[in-house]
Design a protein around this motif. Structure first.
Motif, mmCIF file in Angstrom:
data_model
loop_
_atom_site.group_PDB
_atom_site.id
_atom_site.type_symbol
_atom_site.label_atom_id
_atom_site.label_comp_id
_atom_site.label_asym_id
_atom_site.label_seq_id
_atom_site.Cartn_x
_atom_site.Cartn_y
_atom_site.Cartn_z
ATOM 1 N N THR A 1 0.842 -1.205 0.000
ATOM 2 C CA THR A 1 0.000 0.000 0.000
ATOM 3 C C THR A 1 0.874 1.250 0.000
ATOM 4 O OG1 THR A 1 -0.117 -0.095 2.419
ATOM 5 C CG2 THR A 1 -1.925 -1.121 1.169
ATOM 6 N N ASP B 1 -3.320 8.171 18.707
ATOM 7 C CA ASP B 1 -3.597 7.585 17.388
ATOM 8 C C ASP B 1 -2.998 6.177 17.313
ATOM 9 O OD1 ASP B 1 -4.405 7.306 14.814
ATOM 10 O OD2 ASP B 1 -3.130 8.885 13.991
ATOM 11 N N HIS C 1 1.246 -5.678 11.971
ATOM 12 C CA HIS C 1 1.427 -6.524 10.791
ATOM 13 C C HIS C 1 1.971 -7.878 11.220
ATOM 14 C CE1 HIS C 1 1.383 -2.379 9.429
ATOM 15 N NE2 HIS C 1 1.262 -2.756 8.179
ATOM 16 N N SER D 1 -4.292 0.797 3.382
ATOM 17 C CA SER D 1 -5.214 -0.341 3.411
ATOM 18 C C SER D 1 -6.639 0.071 3.781
ATOM 19 C CB SER D 1 -4.714 -1.376 4.429
ATOM 20 O OG SER D 1 -4.680 -0.816 5.728
ATOM 21 N N PRO E 1 -8.763 7.382 14.094
ATOM 22 C CA PRO E 1 -8.183 8.715 13.970
ATOM 23 C C PRO E 1 -7.757 9.048 12.541
ATOM 24 C CG PRO E 1 -7.411 7.666 15.956
ATOM 25 C CD PRO E 1 -8.184 6.621 15.188
ATOM 26 N N GLY E 2 -7.582 8.011 11.687
ATOM 27 C CA GLY E 2 -7.299 8.263 10.271
ATOM 28 C C GLY E 2 -8.454 8.970 9.593
HETATM 29 O O1 TXA Z 1 -1.777 0.429 4.406
HETATM 30 C C1 TXA Z 1 -1.684 0.715 5.599
HETATM 31 O O2 TXA Z 1 -2.582 0.484 6.402
HETATM 32 C C2 TXA Z 1 -0.377 1.361 6.062
HETATM 33 C C3 TXA Z 1 0.733 0.334 5.905
HETATM 34 C C4 TXA Z 1 2.049 0.861 6.399
HETATM 35 O O3 TXA Z 1 0.378 -0.843 6.555
HETATM 36 N N1 TXA Z 1 -0.481 1.768 7.432
HETATM 37 C C5 TXA Z 1 -1.204 2.838 7.803
HETATM 38 O O4 TXA Z 1 -1.106 3.104 9.155
HETATM 39 O O5 TXA Z 1 -1.860 3.504 7.038
HETATM 40 P P1 TXA Z 1 -1.543 4.487 9.771
HETATM 41 O O6 TXA Z 1 -1.128 4.432 11.182
HETATM 42 O O7 TXA Z 1 -1.011 5.601 8.962
HETATM 43 O O8 TXA Z 1 -3.091 4.431 9.713
HETATM 44 C C6 TXA Z 1 -3.730 3.485 10.515
HETATM 45 C C7 TXA Z 1 -5.097 3.943 10.849
HETATM 46 C C8 TXA Z 1 -5.073 5.145 11.754
HETATM 47 O O9 TXA Z 1 -5.974 6.081 11.248
HETATM 48 C C9 TXA Z 1 -5.540 4.596 13.072
HETATM 49 O O10 TXA Z 1 -6.277 5.541 13.753
HETATM 50 C C10 TXA Z 1 -6.397 3.435 12.647
HETATM 51 O O11 TXA Z 1 -5.742 2.898 11.556
HETATM 52 N N2 TXA Z 1 -6.457 2.424 13.705
HETATM 53 C C11 TXA Z 1 -5.453 1.687 14.192
HETATM 54 N N3 TXA Z 1 -5.879 0.896 15.190
HETATM 55 C C12 TXA Z 1 -7.189 1.131 15.338
HETATM 56 C C13 TXA Z 1 -8.201 0.636 16.217
HETATM 57 N N4 TXA Z 1 -7.942 -0.277 17.140
HETATM 58 N N5 TXA Z 1 -9.456 1.110 16.072
HETATM 59 C C14 TXA Z 1 -9.729 2.035 15.137
HETATM 60 N N6 TXA Z 1 -8.817 2.547 14.278
HETATM 61 C C15 TXA Z 1 -7.558 2.107 14.381
#
Ligand code: TXA
Ligand code: MG
Length: 365
Positions: free
Chosen positions: A59, A86, A91, A205, A246-247
């Motif tokens: 991704t 956040d 993985h 993703s 938070p994304g």
């Molecule tokens: O494609 C992807 O998902 C990439 C690659 C590196 O794997 N990773 C990615 O991670 O986009 P990040 O941290 O940029 O975005 C992850 C999102 C964040 O918005 C976070 O808030 C959400 O996933 N997230 C993570 N754990 C969560 C949870 N337990 N409940 C709700 N949202 C969660």
């Protein structure tokens, strides 16, 4: 800290054109091409020692650390200047490892895993105590996926530990889709970048969770709604007032330049005296590569775009996958043009196009 970049692109596949094993300087940071025997030894050693390493996924690039080592994970937050509220995606080295960090309760989740892992689908589960609170920002749930990228898989398998990895950009910025983007974002903040060339999908993703047998999409991504529908009812929770992931923060994918999103760039009038850049979705079929100062309407009429200081087309042929893969790179390129405004055109709202529009919408707020 000195940031080293090692290329994981095999000989003959390099896009930079430099010689294998020929150390070179790029903007003050050394780029070293290792021979294949030690390709990933350094990355694996650093991760074992509790350091962070930027790795390619299918991704976007991720900034990885041992997910079960809270000190290592803290370094991710520091390097990215990411707020601790956040949570990070974990993985897995293999599907079996899921049971060590999360509880799979919904049968639909098992079916999604079967169908989409490894691949660009993140699933939210109830977490086990083994996962440090810093990973999940104190939530009772954890986001999990399994990357299909050969380099990521080789490294996480050798390590045989789950890796926490958010996108390898500073907080609030556009996700990196090349090793150079990571260097632009994090040079001097992390010890190593494994450069695997441009990423395949180019956007993050798809994130889902299962609630009462319904698949809730929390972030649109490469797995579109239509691909999830055979597994159950799908509900999109993208623009809900309450932010679950938070994304979903409105400004999560912002370039520095102000961005306006329009349905159709053909009818856009550039404000006088402003440096405006254009991000077209496609150029009309059969006309070929347009010149830098002109493009064509669907009817084949030459249209003057000289009022745009810079012009990019997400996909010449209107291919959605190609458009997604180019999106963040082109946003970065336009962002570097010192513009007053970027005007972007909406993609067709189908398949991965919905995820492209979602990113553009957030970049525009
Ligand atoms: O494609 C992807 O998902 C990439 C690659 C590196 O794997 N990773 C990615 O991670 O986009 P990040 O941290 O940029 O975005 C992850 C999102 C964040 O918005 C976070 O808030 C959400 O996933 N997230 C993570 N754990 C969560 C949870 N337990 N409940 C709700 N949202 C969660
Ligand atoms: Mg991110």
């Amino acid at each position: 800290m000195r940031t080293e970049v090692v290329s994981a692109v095999r000989a003959g596949q390099t896009s930079s054109g430099s010689q294998a094993n020929d150390p070179k300087q790029t903007g003050g940071t050394p780029v070293v091409r290792p021979d294949s025997s030690e390709r990933f030894a350094k990355a694996i050693k650093l991760l074992r020692e509790g350091e962070v390493v930027a790795l390619p996924t299918e991704t976007v690039y991720g900034l990885a650390a041992d997910a079960l080592n809270a000190d290592a994970v803290a370094k991710i937050f520091e390097a990215k200047e990411r707020p601790r509220f956040d949570p990070l995606i974990v993985h897995l080295p293999n599907r079996k490892a899921l049971a060590e960090i999360a509880m799979v309760e919904a049968p639909i989740a098992s079916q999604l895993i079967e169908k989409f892992w490894p691949g660009p689908l993140t699933i939210i589960f109830k977490k086990c105590d083994t996962v440090p609170d810093i990973v999940t920002a104190g939530l009772e749930t954890v986001g999990v996926r399994m990357s299909a990228h050969p380099v990521f898989r080789e490294i996480v398998s050798a390590l045989n530990r789950p890796l926490a990895a958010p996108s390898a950009n500073r907080f609030g910025r556009v996700s990196p889709t090349t090793g150079q983007h990571v260097l632009d974002e994090l040079d001097g903040r992390i010890p190593l970048i494994v450069d695997g060339g441009p990423t395949e999908y180019g956007i993050e993703s798809t994130i889902v969770r299962i609630v009462d047998g319904v698949i809730e999409v929390l972030r649109r991504g490469p797995i579109p709604k239509g691909a999830l529908q055979p597994f159950g009812e799908v509900r999109e929770r993208i623009s809900a007032g309450v932010i679950i992931a938070p994304g979903q923060l409105l400004t999560h994918y912002a370039p520095k330049t102000r961005l306006a999103l329009v349905d159709d760039l053909k009818n856009f009038l550039t404000p006088n005296g402003k440096r405006v850049g254009a991000l077209f979705f496609c150029s009309p079929a059969g006309i070929g590569e347009p010149g830098p100062r002109s493009t064509h309407t669907a009817a084949g009429v030459l249209r003057d775009v000289e009022n745009f200081v810079a012009v990019r087309h997400l996909s010449q042929s209107g291919n959605l996958r190609e458009a997604a893969a180019n999106l963040f790179r082109m946003l970065r390129e336009l962002d570097a043009e010192n513009l007053d405004l970027i005007v972007a055109e909406r993609a067709p709202e189908e398949g991965i196009g919905a995820a492209i529009n979602d990113r553009l919408q957030r970049a525009s707020t």
